[in-house]
Write a protein that holds these residues in place. Structure first.
Motif, PDB file in Angstrom:
ATOM      1  N   LEU A 129      43.854  51.098  18.229  1.00 52.73           N
ATOM      2  CA  LEU A 129      44.846  51.113  19.031  1.00 52.73           C
ATOM      3  C   LEU A 129      46.114  50.222  17.088  1.00 52.73           C
ATOM      4  O   LEU A 129      47.270  50.463  16.577  1.00 52.73           O
ATOM      5  N   LEU A 130      45.292  49.253  17.377  1.00 49.11           N
ATOM      6  CA  LEU A 130      45.906  48.188  16.449  1.00 49.11           C
ATOM      7  C   LEU A 130      45.380  49.091  14.547  1.00 49.11           C
ATOM      8  O   LEU A 130      47.107  48.639  14.123  1.00 49.11           O
ATOM      9  N   LEU A 131      44.863  50.144  14.445  1.00 49.54           N
ATOM     10  CA  LEU A 131      45.081  50.345  12.989  1.00 49.54           C
ATOM     11  C   LEU A 131      45.888  51.312  12.942  1.00 49.54           C
ATOM     12  O   LEU A 131      47.054  50.970  11.734  1.00 49.54           O
ATOM     13  N   LYS A 132      46.995  51.459  13.852  1.00 56.61           N
ATOM     14  CA  LYS A 132      47.224  53.170  14.023  1.00 56.61           C
ATOM     15  C   LYS A 132      49.063  52.459  13.365  1.00 56.61           C
ATOM     16  O   LYS A 132      49.601  53.218  14.166  1.00 56.61           O
ATOM     17  N   GLY A 133      49.107  51.355  14.411  1.00 57.56           N
ATOM     18  CA  GLY A 133      50.113  50.699  14.816  1.00 57.56           C
ATOM     19  C   GLY A 133      50.845  51.269  16.498  1.00 57.56           C
ATOM     20  O   GLY A 133      52.100  51.234  16.333  1.00 57.56           O
ATOM     21  N   ALA A 134      49.690  51.485  17.084  1.00 58.52           N
ATOM     22  CA  ALA A 134      50.114  52.739  18.382  1.00 58.52           C
ATOM     23  C   ALA A 134      50.661  51.180  19.271  1.00 58.52           C
ATOM     24  O   ALA A 134      50.971  51.657  20.163  1.00 58.52           O
ATOM     25  N   VAL A 135      50.226  50.492  18.786  1.00 56.29           N
ATOM     26  CA  VAL A 135      51.026  48.334  19.556  1.00 56.29           C
ATOM     27  C   VAL A 135      50.195  47.203  19.601  1.00 56.29           C
ATOM     28  O   VAL A 135      49.472  47.086  18.189  1.00 56.29           O
ATOM     29  N   ALA A 136      51.416  46.521  19.902  1.00 56.82           N
ATOM     30  CA  ALA A 136      50.939  45.689  19.203  1.00 56.82           C
ATOM     31  C   ALA A 136      50.922  44.163  20.842  1.00 56.82           C
ATOM     32  O   ALA A 136      51.042  44.826  21.578  1.00 56.82           O
ATOM     33  N   PRO A 137      50.342  42.768  19.748  1.00 51.42           N
ATOM     34  CA  PRO A 137      49.910  41.880  20.956  1.00 51.42           C
ATOM     35  C   PRO A 137      51.196  42.307  21.674  1.00 51.42           C
ATOM     36  O   PRO A 137      50.670  41.704  23.779  1.00 51.42           O
ATOM     37  N   ASP A 181      53.684  44.253  23.183  1.00 53.39           N
ATOM     38  CA  ASP A 181      54.293  45.211  23.477  1.00 53.39           C
ATOM     39  C   ASP A 181      53.995  44.957  25.036  1.00 53.39           C
ATOM     40  O   ASP A 181      52.750  44.971  25.305  1.00 53.39           O
ATOM     41  N   VAL A 182      55.325  45.991  25.612  1.00 53.51           N
ATOM     42  CA  VAL A 182      54.244  45.616  27.341  1.00 53.51           C
ATOM     43  C   VAL A 182      53.834  46.512  28.130  1.00 53.51           C
ATOM     44  O   VAL A 182      54.769  48.086  27.116  1.00 53.51           O
ATOM     45  N   VAL A 183      52.935  46.868  28.471  1.00 57.76           N
ATOM     46  CA  VAL A 183      52.305  47.823  29.177  1.00 57.76           C
ATOM     47  C   VAL A 183      51.607  48.219  29.773  1.00 57.76           C
ATOM     48  O   VAL A 183      51.586  47.157  31.184  1.00 57.76           O
ATOM     49  N   ASP A 184      51.466  48.994  31.052  1.00 59.80           N
ATOM     50  CA  ASP A 184      51.170  49.244  32.269  1.00 59.80           C
ATOM     51  C   ASP A 184      49.604  48.996  32.667  1.00 59.80           C
ATOM     52  O   ASP A 184      48.862  49.414  32.319  1.00 59.80           O
ATOM     53  N   CYS A 185      50.083  47.751  34.275  1.00 58.23           N
ATOM     54  CA  CYS A 185      48.553  47.768  34.310  1.00 58.23           C
ATOM     55  C   CYS A 185      49.123  47.657  36.035  1.00 58.23           C
ATOM     56  O   CYS A 185      48.500  46.789  36.871  1.00 58.23           O
ATOM     57  N   PRO A 237      51.504  43.557  36.967  1.00 55.28           N
ATOM     58  CA  PRO A 237      53.331  44.079  36.710  1.00 55.28           C
ATOM     59  C   PRO A 237      53.841  43.286  34.795  1.00 55.28           C
ATOM     60  O   PRO A 237      54.116  42.035  34.983  1.00 55.28           O
ATOM     61  N   GLY A 238      54.345  43.997  34.377  1.00 56.59           N
ATOM     62  CA  GLY A 238      54.903  43.407  33.244  1.00 56.59           C
ATOM     63  C   GLY A 238      54.510  43.476  32.038  1.00 56.59           C
ATOM     64  O   GLY A 238      54.763  41.966  31.457  1.00 56.59           O
ATOM     65  N   ALA A 239      52.576  43.360  32.336  1.00 57.37           N
ATOM     66  CA  ALA A 239      51.865  42.946  31.376  1.00 57.37           C
ATOM     67  C   ALA A 239      51.996  43.423  30.085  1.00 57.37           C
ATOM     68  O   ALA A 239      52.272  43.911  29.527  1.00 57.37           O
ATOM     69  N   THR A 240      51.715  42.282  29.079  1.00 55.86           N
ATOM     70  CA  THR A 240      51.550  42.611  27.590  1.00 55.86           C
ATOM     71  C   THR A 240      50.422  42.937  26.823  1.00 55.86           C
ATOM     72  O   THR A 240      49.127  42.774  27.734  1.00 55.86           O
ATOM     73  N   PHE A 241      50.379  43.736  26.182  1.00 53.18           N
ATOM     74  CA  PHE A 241      48.671  43.901  25.847  1.00 53.18           C
ATOM     75  C   PHE A 241      47.599  43.075  25.550  1.00 53.18           C
ATOM     76  O   PHE A 241      46.456  42.714  25.831  1.00 53.18           O
ATOM     77  N   ALA A 300      46.041  49.756  31.855  1.00 49.85           N
ATOM     78  CA  ALA A 300      46.729  49.333  30.975  1.00 49.85           C
ATOM     79  C   ALA A 300      46.052  50.100  29.739  1.00 49.85           C
ATOM     80  O   ALA A 300      45.959  51.053  29.188  1.00 49.85           O
ATOM     81  N   PHE A 301      44.518  50.195  29.639  1.00 51.24           N
ATOM     82  CA  PHE A 301      44.044  50.719  28.235  1.00 51.24           C
ATOM     83  C   PHE A 301      43.673  52.348  28.299  1.00 51.24           C
ATOM     84  O   PHE A 301      44.075  53.331  27.265  1.00 51.24           O
ATOM     85  N   ILE A 302      43.287  52.478  29.945  1.00 47.00           N
ATOM     86  CA  ILE A 302      43.727  54.516  29.938  1.00 47.00           C
ATOM     87  C   ILE A 302      44.845  54.650  29.618  1.00 47.00           C
ATOM     88  O   ILE A 302      45.254  56.023  29.439  1.00 47.00           O
TER      89      ILE A 302
END
Length: 542
Positions: free
Chosen positions: A313-321, A323-327, A346-350, A361-363
Motif C-alpha cells: 500500500l505504501l509503495l504505490k501511495g495508496a495510503v499514508a500513516p 490517513d483515516v481508515v474505517d475499522c 472509529p476514526g482510526a488512522t492507518f 481496516a486492511f480488508i
C-alpha cells in the motif's frame, strides 16, 4: 523397519444419478497442521456445466482433515469410514509420516456421469520423520449418493500405487551426526541445544552424512521390492574434513531454547537472523525432535503479514500513516471478517490500524491493490515464493493470486492461501527495517538465485515507525519493557473451526530480526509475546 500393514483393496461403487443441483459459491478456510498445512480456495463456480462445488468442498474438507490428523473426520467423508480410518492411520504410523501438506488441484467432472462423479487431483508432501519429504501426486474420486457427496474410497486415494497386492515399507540406515561449530568456533551439540537435532541432521545430509533411508513399494506376500518411491540421504559420504562452520550463535541458540519454555508446552518455533546479511543465529523448535517447523513449516502468518500488505500500500501511495481508515467490528466479503475480540476503532488512522492490528481496516483497503499485487510485492521486494538455498530444506512461502473477493480479503491479513513460517517472517521483518532482502543462510557460501528490489527509503522509514509504535502503544506491548529500539508486530492466525488460533509475533532489535509462532496460542501477544520477550532479554546485544 516399518511396514504398511496388509489391507485388502476396496471396490468402487456406483450410485443412482440425480439431477445436477444449483451451483453455489463456496469459500475455503485454510487449515494448518503441525509443520504442515492444507490450504485451497474454492471460489465461486459459474454455470451448471462445471463440477458441483459441494463435491469440491467435500474433497477440500477431506484433505484438510487428513493433513490436520483428524483421521476419523477424514474417514467419515468417504464411502468406507471404518476402512478409510484404518488405512490412513496405518499409512501415517507405518511410514513415520508427520503432518502432510496436501494441495488440491483443479477439479474435473466425469463427462459420462451426468454430474454425479468428480475427480479432484492433489499433490502430497509427506514429511518422513528424520529423513525428508516424500512428494507425489494422487486423485480423489467423489460420487454423489442420496444427495450427499463422498470420497469414493479405494487404496489409491492414499497413493496411486497402493493396492491389494502392493504396499509400502520404510527402510532406515542411521549414520553419525555432523560435527558443527557456531560462527565463532564454539561446538554445537544436540545435548546442549536439543532443538538443533533436526537442523544438524539436515546439515549432515548436505555433507553426504546423516541418516539415510527409502520408501519402497513391495509385494504384500513375498516382500520383494518392486521399486523405490523415495530415497533420502546421500550414499556419497565425504572424508572427515572437520566440523562444519555454521552461521549460528551458540549464545542465541541457548537463549532460544530457554525461551521456548515460555510457550506453555505448545508446539512452538522461532528463528533469529541478522538484518544486514540474513545469517541465521538461532533455529528452535518445541518439541525438539522431528519436523523442523521453524524452517519447513507452512502456516498462515496472520497479521504479521500486514508488514507486507502495508509495504504494498505504501509503495504505490495508496495510503499514508496519518490517513483515516474505517475499522468497524465486522466486515463481510463473502464471509464475515472480524477483529480480535471484535474490537472497533472509529476514526482510526492507518497507523492506529497497524498498531492495533485492525483486520477490517486492511480488508477495506483491498481495492487499492490489484489481485496479483500483494504476491508481486512479496516476491519482488521480500523474496517470498522464490527459491531459497538456506543450507537445509526450507519452505520459501506462497502468495497465490486470489481466486475470488473473499480470498483477496483474507490475503490482506495473512490468511486464505498465504503461507509462511518463522524463517520467512523473520526475513520479512529484516527486509522491512533494512530495505533490502538478504537470503537467509545457515552456512556461509550457499547459492543465491533470488532477485529482488530494494524498498524505497521513505517506505522503510514508515515501516520502522509503524513497528516501533506497535511496541510502544499497540498489540506488541509485551516487548515494551525491553531496552533498545525494539519494533514488532503481532499476529493471530485462524486455523480451523476445530482448533484454536495460532499466535505470532515478529520483532527486531540491534540488527537482529526474530519471529515466533505458537500453535493454538490463541493470540500473538499472549503466546508468542512472552517467548520473544524471554529470548531478547537473554540474548547477547551487539
Amino acid at each position: 523397519m516399518h511396514t504398511y500393514p496388509d489391507l485388502p483393496p476396496s471396490g468402487s461403487r456406483r450410485r443412482p444419478r440425480k439431477a445436477v443441483r444449483a451451483v453455489v459459491a463456496v469459500t475455503a478456510v485454510a487449515a494448518v497442521a503441525v509443520g504442515g498445512a492444507w490450504a485451497a480456495g474454492l471460489g465461486p463456480f459459474a454455470g451448471e456445466s462445471g463440477p458441483d462445488p459441494d463435491a469440491v468442498a467435500e474433497a477440500h474438507a477431506f484433505l484438510a482433515d487428513w493433513s490436520a490428523g483428524r483421521l476419523p473426520d477424514a474417514a467419515a467423508r468417504t464411502t468406507r469410514p471404518d476402512r478409510a480410518e484404518e488405512v490412513l492411520r496405518s499409512f501415517t504410523a507405518g511410514l513415520d509420516i508427520e503432518k502432510p501438506v496436501l494441495t488440491a488441484g483443479k477439479p474435473e467432472e466425469d463427462e459420462e456421469s451426468d454430474g454425479h462423479a468428480v475427480t479432484v487431483p492433489f499433490t502430497a508432501r509427506m514429511p518422513v520423520t528424520g529423513l525428508g519429504t516424500w512428494a507425489y501426486a494422487a486423485e480423489l474420486p467423489l460420487r454423489e449418493r442420496g444427495g450427499e457427496w463422498k470420497v469414493d474410497w479405494r487404496l489409491s486415494v492414499v497413493h496411486p500405487r497402493l493396492s491389494g497386492t502392493e504396499k509400502f515399507r520404510l527402510e532406515r540406515e542411521e549414520a553419525e551426526p555432523v560435527r558443527a561449530d557456531d560462527r565463532d568456533g564454539r561446538a554445537l551439540s544436540v545435548a546442549e541445544h536439543p532443538s538443533l537435532g533436526p537442523v544438524l541432521a539436515q546439515l549432515a545430509r548436505g555433507r553426504g552424512g546423516g541418516p539415510r533411508g527409502a520408501v519402497q513399494l513391495v509385494d504384500r506376500v513375498t516382500g520383494e521390492v518392486r521399486r523405490t518411491e523415495a530415497a533420502f540421504g546421500s550414499t556419497d559420504v565425504r572424508e572427515d574434513d572437520g566440523p562444519l562452520r555454521t552461521t549460528l550463535d551458540a549464545r542465541w541458540q541457548a537463549a532460544a531454547e530457554r525461551a521456548l519454555k515460555r510457550s506453555g508446552g505448545r508446539n512452538t518455533a522461532l528463528v533469529a537472523l541478522r538484518v544486514d546479511d540474513g545469517e541465521i543465529l538461532a533455529v528452535a523448535n518445541s518439541p525438539a525432535t522431528g519436523f523442523n517447523r521453524a524452517v519447513s513449516g507452512t502456516y498462515a502468518p496472520g497479521s504479521t503479514w500486514k508488514i507486507v500488505t502495508s509495504s504494498a500500500l505504501l509503495l504505490k501511495g495508496a495510503v499514508a500513516p496519518d490517513d483515516v481508515v474505517d475499522c468497524p467490528r465486522y466486515l463481510t466479503v463473502g464471509k464475515r471478517f472480524q477483529n480480535v475480540e471484535t474490537s472497533a476503532h472509529p476514526g482510526a488512522t492507518f497507523r492506529k490500524a497497524f498498531t492495533e492490528s485492525c483486520n477490517t481496516a486492511f480488508i477495506g483497503l483491498r481495492g487499492k491493490l490489484g489481485d496479483s499485487e500483494l504476491g508481486d510485492v512479496a516476491k519482488e521486494y521480500f523474496g517470498v515464493g522464490q527459491t531459497w538455498h538456506v543450507g537445509v530444506p526450507s519452505y520459501d512461502g506462497s502468495v497465490p493470486v486470489p481466486r475470488d473477493a473473499t480470498e483477496k480479503a483474507a490475503s490482506m491479513i495473512g490468511q486464505g492461501r498465504v503461507q509462511a513460517n518463522p524463517l520467512i517472517m523473520a526475513s520479512v521483518t529484516a527486509t522491512a527495517v533494512s530495505g533490502t532482502f538478504h537470503q537467509p543462510a545457515l552456512v556461509a557460501g550457499t547459492e543465491d538465485t533470488t532477485e529482488t528490489r530494494a524498498l524505497p527509503p521513505g517506505v522503510v522509514s514508515q515501516l520502522r515507525t509503524l513497528l516501533r509504535a506497535t511496541v510502544t502503544e499497540g498489540t506488541a506491548r509485551a516487548l515494551a519493557p525491553l531496552a533498545g529500539e525494539v519494533g514488532g508486530k503481532t499476529g493471530t492466525a485462524e486455523v480451523s473451526d476445530d482448533q484454536e488460533n495460532n499466535g505470532w509475533m515478529v520483532a527486531h532489535r540491534d540488527g537482529v530480526a526474530v519471529a515466533c509462532v505458537v500453535e493454538e496460542g490463541v493470540t500473538g501477544g499472549g503466546s508468542a509475546g512472552p517467548v520473544l520477550h524471554a529470548l531478547l532479554s537473554a540474548a547477547p546485544r551487539s
